[in-house]
Design an enzyme around this catalytic site. Structure first.
Site, PDB file in Angstrom:
ATOM      1  N   SER B  18      64.335  39.170  35.874  1.00  0.00           N
ATOM      2  CA  SER B  18      62.991  39.463  36.372  1.00  0.00           C
ATOM      3  C   SER B  18      63.047  40.321  37.627  1.00  0.00           C
ATOM      4  O   SER B  18      62.023  40.664  38.190  1.00  0.00           O
ATOM      5  CB  SER B  18      62.254  38.160  36.664  1.00  0.00           C
ATOM      6  OG  SER B  18      63.041  37.330  37.509  1.00  0.00           O
ATOM      7  N   ASN B 105      62.621  26.416  40.815  1.00  0.00           N
ATOM      8  CA  ASN B 105      61.327  26.062  40.232  1.00  0.00           C
ATOM      9  C   ASN B 105      60.235  25.929  41.294  1.00  0.00           C
ATOM     10  O   ASN B 105      59.125  26.453  41.115  1.00  0.00           O
ATOM     11  CB  ASN B 105      61.446  24.753  39.441  1.00  0.00           C
ATOM     12  CG  ASN B 105      62.370  24.904  38.247  1.00  0.00           C
ATOM     13  OD1 ASN B 105      62.811  26.011  37.931  1.00  0.00           O
ATOM     14  ND2 ASN B 105      62.660  23.810  37.573  1.00  0.00           N
ATOM     15  N   HIS B 151      17.378  47.356  27.554  1.00  0.00           N
ATOM     16  CA  HIS B 151      17.766  47.942  26.264  1.00  0.00           C
ATOM     17  C   HIS B 151      17.979  49.457  26.386  1.00  0.00           C
ATOM     18  O   HIS B 151      17.801  50.176  25.399  1.00  0.00           O
ATOM     19  CB  HIS B 151      16.712  47.675  25.187  1.00  0.00           C
ATOM     20  CG  HIS B 151      16.354  46.238  25.001  1.00  0.00           C
ATOM     21  ND1 HIS B 151      16.878  45.469  23.995  1.00  0.00           N
ATOM     22  CD2 HIS B 151      15.540  45.414  25.699  1.00  0.00           C
ATOM     23  CE1 HIS B 151      16.369  44.237  24.069  1.00  0.00           C
ATOM     24  NE2 HIS B 151      15.553  44.176  25.103  1.00  0.00           N
ATOM     25  N   SER B 272      38.172  70.391  32.728  1.00  0.00           N
ATOM     26  CA  SER B 272      38.690  70.348  31.365  1.00  0.00           C
ATOM     27  C   SER B 272      39.781  71.389  31.209  1.00  0.00           C
ATOM     28  O   SER B 272      39.733  72.447  31.835  1.00  0.00           O
ATOM     29  CB  SER B 272      37.558  70.630  30.383  1.00  0.00           C
ATOM     30  OG  SER B 272      38.067  71.120  29.159  1.00  0.00           O
ATOM     31  N   LYS B 278      33.174  72.242  32.526  1.00  0.00           N
ATOM     32  CA  LYS B 278      33.073  70.794  32.580  1.00  0.00           C
ATOM     33  C   LYS B 278      33.300  70.213  33.976  1.00  0.00           C
ATOM     34  O   LYS B 278      34.169  70.653  34.699  1.00  0.00           O
ATOM     35  CB  LYS B 278      34.099  70.150  31.621  1.00  0.00           C
ATOM     36  CG  LYS B 278      33.801  70.344  30.157  1.00  0.00           C
ATOM     37  CD  LYS B 278      32.499  69.721  29.680  1.00  0.00           C
ATOM     38  CE  LYS B 278      32.492  68.226  29.700  1.00  0.00           C
ATOM     39  NZ  LYS B 278      33.457  67.578  28.854  1.00  0.00           N
ATOM     40  N   GLU B 285      34.506  56.722  34.577  1.00  0.00           N
ATOM     41  CA  GLU B 285      35.004  56.304  33.257  1.00  0.00           C
ATOM     42  C   GLU B 285      36.161  55.317  33.400  1.00  0.00           C
ATOM     43  O   GLU B 285      36.273  54.359  32.642  1.00  0.00           O
ATOM     44  CB  GLU B 285      35.483  57.523  32.467  1.00  0.00           C
ATOM     45  CG  GLU B 285      34.360  58.468  32.048  1.00  0.00           C
ATOM     46  CD  GLU B 285      34.924  59.708  31.381  1.00  0.00           C
ATOM     47  OE1 GLU B 285      35.395  60.604  32.119  1.00  0.00           O
ATOM     48  OE2 GLU B 285      34.921  59.762  30.139  1.00  0.00           O
ATOM     49  N   GLN B 317      57.747  32.820  33.434  1.00  0.00           N
ATOM     50  CA  GLN B 317      58.152  34.067  34.084  1.00  0.00           C
ATOM     51  C   GLN B 317      57.153  35.188  33.778  1.00  0.00           C
ATOM     52  O   GLN B 317      57.073  36.173  34.503  1.00  0.00           O
ATOM     53  CB  GLN B 317      59.546  34.454  33.596  1.00  0.00           C
ATOM     54  CG  GLN B 317      60.049  35.763  34.140  1.00  0.00           C
ATOM     55  CD  GLN B 317      61.546  35.917  33.902  1.00  0.00           C
ATOM     56  OE1 GLN B 317      62.343  35.102  34.344  1.00  0.00           O
ATOM     57  NE2 GLN B 317      61.914  36.943  33.167  1.00  0.00           N
TER      58      GLN B 317
END
Lengths: 466, 466, 466, 466
Positions: B18, B105, B151, B272, B278, B285, B317
């Site tokens: 780890s 532990n 809505h 873009s 653009k 986003e 882990q």
């Protein structure tokens, strides 16, 4: 009543209607309607007579709902419309005044908040009852040795009471989490109207008081857009169900012939359709199995709310089925855990036999060396060498000779055999929170105190002011 | 040091180690080692000189870690072993005494609790900063009308400040949730040993105090089995990320040419590769996009803990990568939301044009009838009829004639046109929490108060007692 | 019948019983019982008379189930026991012979496989019907220009048909996924017994043939441990529901006043309880909202199966509710999508106005420069400069002067204005799969071909051999 | 190059940039650039010399990438821009021509499709290798009896080979699922441009052929909006990881002292930092632990795609990290499972002792009665009674007397003892797919056949035409 010229398509009606599940909100809807009506009268929108008429009508509606005689109609799209429709049938046109200064948007938010609040309180109470059963179980087995496990390998011996009490503290944290849900539902949404507030100088705090809320939501847009409290309930339920799943998994394991640590009572077991000898711990398996279901409800609702522009969107109708099933699943699991634990029997000799495995005293041998001045890391290595020697020669640790011991460390002497033989390993874990009996008794007393001061949160009574 | 005769398989080492991610726990590991060493000295396990040597060595380790010169080795399986190994290189055999009365532990549980605690405090601070930006934005646009939506249909006009403030309250609840995480990490796991407590009369409360915990976990089995607090952080993060995703979704929507309500600054937009015109609101986003990622971390860890028998299992882990990525994702998103909102510009005329859509005064016309004694439900039907008539004939509501009005209800008179024309719809939402300007100002003041009293929780400083 | 001396605890019975939901498997259970009985007769376990008696009894059971007169009893734990119990009531002791060489473990696996198989076939058929509706919609709007969006910003103009057809291909892939589910359920589990096979030389292939399976599962342990095919259905359903959620999200967006691209018919819309003017696209919102629910079912079942030792565990009982709700949700959503699309109306002028936004011709201007030898990356930069100049001076691109153009690139001349004015941008996208009309027609033809050859998979008819 | 006048905010750059993870797509990006360049030359957009220059430049870029000398710059937002930027540095202005008739939208979709395709093929190959290891393991233990379990209770004896082969068939289905992913990535997105197709008559089928695709996506809007194939990979990976988690869970269980069925080799185990005796099956635990992680990746991406309007949205950038981690996790787990199984040793005597538990012959006793004409359901009841009598009196079944037997059923005689004693229970499971040795051998042969015909799918070689 609508601006539309076409009737609903039946498929759309089926998709759109929530009455099949939201009828469960009926008692909360009636209660909020009572409080709302009283407020309207204080605000001068209703006169005394109108209020009396509405309250009487709501009583009738409630009776019909409780007795099962409430006439649901195919066109009842949701419980709010059904209640108002029926009320108007009973009391006449004045029924149409009840929706003044209220919208379905704040109405449903309020119903769901009341439901969540009520069931969070219930869950706390269920947890307290389960904790009491856990305590009782711990007390009955206070000094029964068993192996503690890490990696499902025997690691160090502990008392069964100590292991069982671990669940007490899990459920304690769970109860705390549901108390946070009560906090998360402490503010009344009603009065937010559709989203902008209402055209009347309403007294929202009066309504809040009537319904047992501590205050009002400070922003009407937020009030109708918010379902955080449902997520809070579902998150708390997920962790709680995960605790129950660990308990279930352990009972399943311990009920195996190989472990043989316990046996659930016949009342909590199933047989097999084909194998006559089987006694299956189905209740424990189902406790284990339900956690992913509850977790999925949280995931689903978080998914629904993700990326939703404010304020109310129909998507939010999805909150209810997830909440209801989580509430029911959890209530059933908590009751089942309690019942199963109450009837379970443990096998002292199987537990003791497993706990007396000499290898699990290895840490204690290492600590013996530490007391003689060997750094822990080095003493760990010495004992690992002893274990390897014993395992490879097919002997127990206590079958190693003095000469062999000395080859590994000159700090090893006859006390080595004493440490292995005296079985005092449990009692040497004297640190606070450890498994030594005095510590376990201390812990039990602390747990009793915790439970004693845990006031059961008040449950919703349908009408605080009645 | 181990009882094994074969080296680890490289594939296993890769799966098992780890160190590639848990090195992030290093500062917490060093700090807990300091506190643990001090406690061992008080308990008589170390003498003064040994303590001084260990503390000096830990200082060197910390410096190496901070400067990037710490020599990680291929065999360092995890950060705990790496730190101890390096410490022993520096201070000699006494380094091996540090692991007395401690196990990986309880050590890792403590490191993760410290990390979680520290980052929950940080998240609260980040939320406070974002709330301040939201408040500032609301104040700059306090009386800018815009349509409120249900809505995604225009519903009722509100002030932009009122809409924006809805997020203030969401973040307020989020901050409260992370404060609960602080509560969930208030008890020290260290001292639980492998699972049963330790063979020494340690003073866990001293260690707790050193490290900023309020108390100690009362059950050693629970202490090493528990990761609830990570789930608590992840659940809070999920709801917070979901709020940010709603904010992001609204900015995306409002940045479209069709809505045209706002424009993010160039510093928060992308172009873009192929379309030179653009200007994409990428930051918004991505705020929207990150919520499922955070929610998935919660789902994953709940899945890992599901059905796990006590106590420590290697499965646990998996807690770290989920926690770390959630912490980083949330910190980045909170900073981005704040930066994006600070630089955003709104278009008053586009908002106002949308808000002046006559149809969204329909509720107000219905309420006019209510004031004249028509039950709300009936008045709602009358206005729905007016809307249908206007829409079908391609006119505005205000283009309906007096005769047409009277055909729908004799309670309708010239005030109908006034209600439509006076644009007073916003100001009539006078209920508490509503959009009337006085109410919004009241709300702003309340929000300021909230923020003022919100003490930033103390962050971990590596060593409280230094 | 059991080895137990205590009756089930009522709470346990409630947790354990599956009859409230698995009764839905009844037709499959009866069909498999018929096939099993026939096989037992061929194997000599039953004689002809016994078989006739059982088949007659099963007919009665089926009739009772279909007519709703089947007498469920409180003690019926699951549908398998209920059917067998009732059968034995009707035909006497011979009913007890039916469970020879069968266990509930392989029986339930078979019922669930039959159910999944049947509903995968149904979902394919529903998808084909929806694809036909999509095709029809595309054909009706084949040459209606609209803006295509990236980042919800207008990017390049396309034909509405082209946009709509994107969904055709999504549903095409979905259908393929459900065909894979048919493959995943092609092998019969029955005959695996409890887990080890049975003590009789049964003819599993005969049973498979009777029930429409292509073969038998080759390993009895796997046969009763396996629920992969349910996960397969749920994964396919998740992706399909996600496609429907994108469709729903677009309809919601396009129905806003700001976009104004389409209007759902009154039959697929809802009004508001308080705002008489509202027409809410609830069906589209609910299509959007259901994807997380279906995804959660997949997550939940994967969670249940995670870490389960072989073979059957009670946890697997959780498979059914997730599957059933996913099947029902998807069927309703597919039908709703089809109905909603059939009745939707688009607004040609709104679409066209949005599509004629000059800025979205920027790529075409850049490509004009490419044709004159300017590398694309450089021409992209030139046009970006033009856009900046136009936006900053509040003009359209076509309002830039020749002089201004020349300042940006000497390759720009009068054709610049032609490119902007001629609106030929759509027709220049001539690449295969592009939006040029000829390409869209080609695509439509291809889609028609696909649909024509898509044979509807056979549905389960309850008894193939009858 | 952009229309913006402000530089990116550093926080935005950090949120927005994908280069830290998408650099992994580099080989696919270079390959597609080669194919695209060749196509542009055939289309007349590039001349031969320009093509040669670009191909040469791409070769250099690839070499730099492979050798690690590629100079990434802080401003490289993503791998596509980095490659093009570097290419232009190498070959000059002609580098800017490469992006003609291509957008990042179709470019990234193509890179991700190539990556997915390549790794699906790799996963199939990894699964085949694991299946071979499983087969080998089964063959080495073909006739070793062990108990089969249901509900983790001993149910019926089986051969270890039979149990192990269950995993063979799970992995077989997994391989099939990844073959479906190959099908799901068979169509080329490139050529869709930003979303509408491109202004050039490109030959997409030529590019498809160059890159190993079978065809082209028929709709440009769909081509850039679609990430189904990533979901397909993640769904397949989830089920596969769940299978591995069941395997891991069984090894953990069987490695416990209580089961004692197997021992992983030292090379696949870990020790304890504090308990010198421990040998922990960490690899098995981690196999168990990884399934929720993979499942979470599927959930996260489904969540990202949920409700996204077409076409490309920045949210879709989230696809990559989920995919990459799932691919890596699965590859590591498949390798680890194979390695762990290769080195595992089983304990024949422990397995046999558990398998000889007399109670698990109960079904066989019941079937004995069936052969004597007692209906199964009745014989099941008789044997359940015997079991109860034996358990309550603390005896084995075989210790019941003839008189006791007769009290339960007059069909019971001395053969009862034979059935119990002869240990022929395994061999009586003669049904197809059952555990009788002949059937297991048949199954092994079938498995060998399956594996022999399983052609490894071709992997991506970076440039098919080179």
């Amino acid at each position: 009543m609508s601006r539309f010229s076409q009737p609903q398509d039946p498929i759309f009606a089926q998709l759109n209607a929530s009455i099949s599940f939201d009828r469960r909100l009926a008692p909360y809807d009636v209660a909020q309607s009572r409080a709302h009506a009283r407020m309207l009268e204080r605000a001068g929108v209703l006169d005394e007579e109108e209020l009396a008429s509405l309250l009487g009508g709501l009583d009738s509606v409630q009776e019909e709902l409780e007795s099962g005689s409430f006439p649901f109609l195919p066109d009842d799209e949701d419980i709010h419309m059904a209640v108002e429709r029926r009320l108007t049938e009973i009391v006449g046109a004045v029924g149409g005044k009840l929706h003044t200064a209220r919208s379905r948007n704040d109405q449903v938010a309020t119903d769901v908040a009341l439901f969540t609040r009520d069931h969070a309180a219930r869950t706390v109470a269920d947890l307290r009852a389960l904790q009491a059963a856990v305590l009782e179980l711990a007390e009955r087995h206070i000094d029964w040795p068993m192996p503690g496990y890490t990696h499902l390998q025997r690691a160090q011996p502990i008392y069964l009471a100590h292991h069982v009490l671990a669940y007490f503290w899990m459920f304690e944290r769970d109860a705390r989490r549901f108390e946070h849900v009560l906090e998360a539902t402490a503010l009344l949404p009603l009065g937010a109207g559709a989203l902008a507030g209402v055209n009347f100088a309403t007294d929202r705090r009066f309504v809040a008081e009537q319904l047992g809320f501590e205050g009002v939501m400070p922003n009407s847009v937020d009030a109708v857009s918010n379902r955080d409290f449902v997520l809070d309930y579902l998150a708390a339920a997920t962790t709680c169900a995960t605790h129950l799943s660990r308990l279930g998994a352990e009972i399943v394991l311990w009920s195996s012939e190989e472990f043989g640590f316990c046996e659930v009572s016949d009342a909590w077991a199933s047989g097999s359709s084909i194998m006559p000898q089987k006694k299956n711990p189905d209740a424990a398996e189902l406790l284990r199995a339900k956690a992913p279901r509850v977790a999925a409800h949280f995931a689903a609702l978080a998914g629904v709310m993700h990326g939703l522009p404010l304020t109310y969107n129909k998507d939010m109708q999805e909150d209810k089925e997830h909440l209801f099933d989580a509430v029911d699943t959890l209530a059933l699991c908590l009751a089942a855990a309690r019942g199963m634990l109450t009837g379970i029997s443990f096998r002292q000799e199987r537990l003791a036999a497993a706990a007396s495995d000499e290898l699990i005293a290895a840490t204690d041998v290492a600590d013996l060396l530490v007391r003689r001045g060997v750094p822990f890391r080095q003493s760990h290595g010495v004992v690992a060498g002893l274990v390897r020697e014993a395992v490879q020669s097919g002997r127990k640790l206590s079958e190693l000779t003095r000469e062999e011991l000395e080859r590994h460390s000159d700090a090893l002497d006859g006390e080595f055999y004493e440490v292995l033989s005296q079985r005092s390993w449990l009692e040497s874990k004297v640190s606070e929170g450890g498994t030594a009996l005095a510590r376990v008794r201390e812990q039990l007393a602390y747990a009793h105190d915790k439970l004693a001061v845990a006031a059961a949160p008040a449950r919703f009574n349908g009408d605080q002011s009645a």
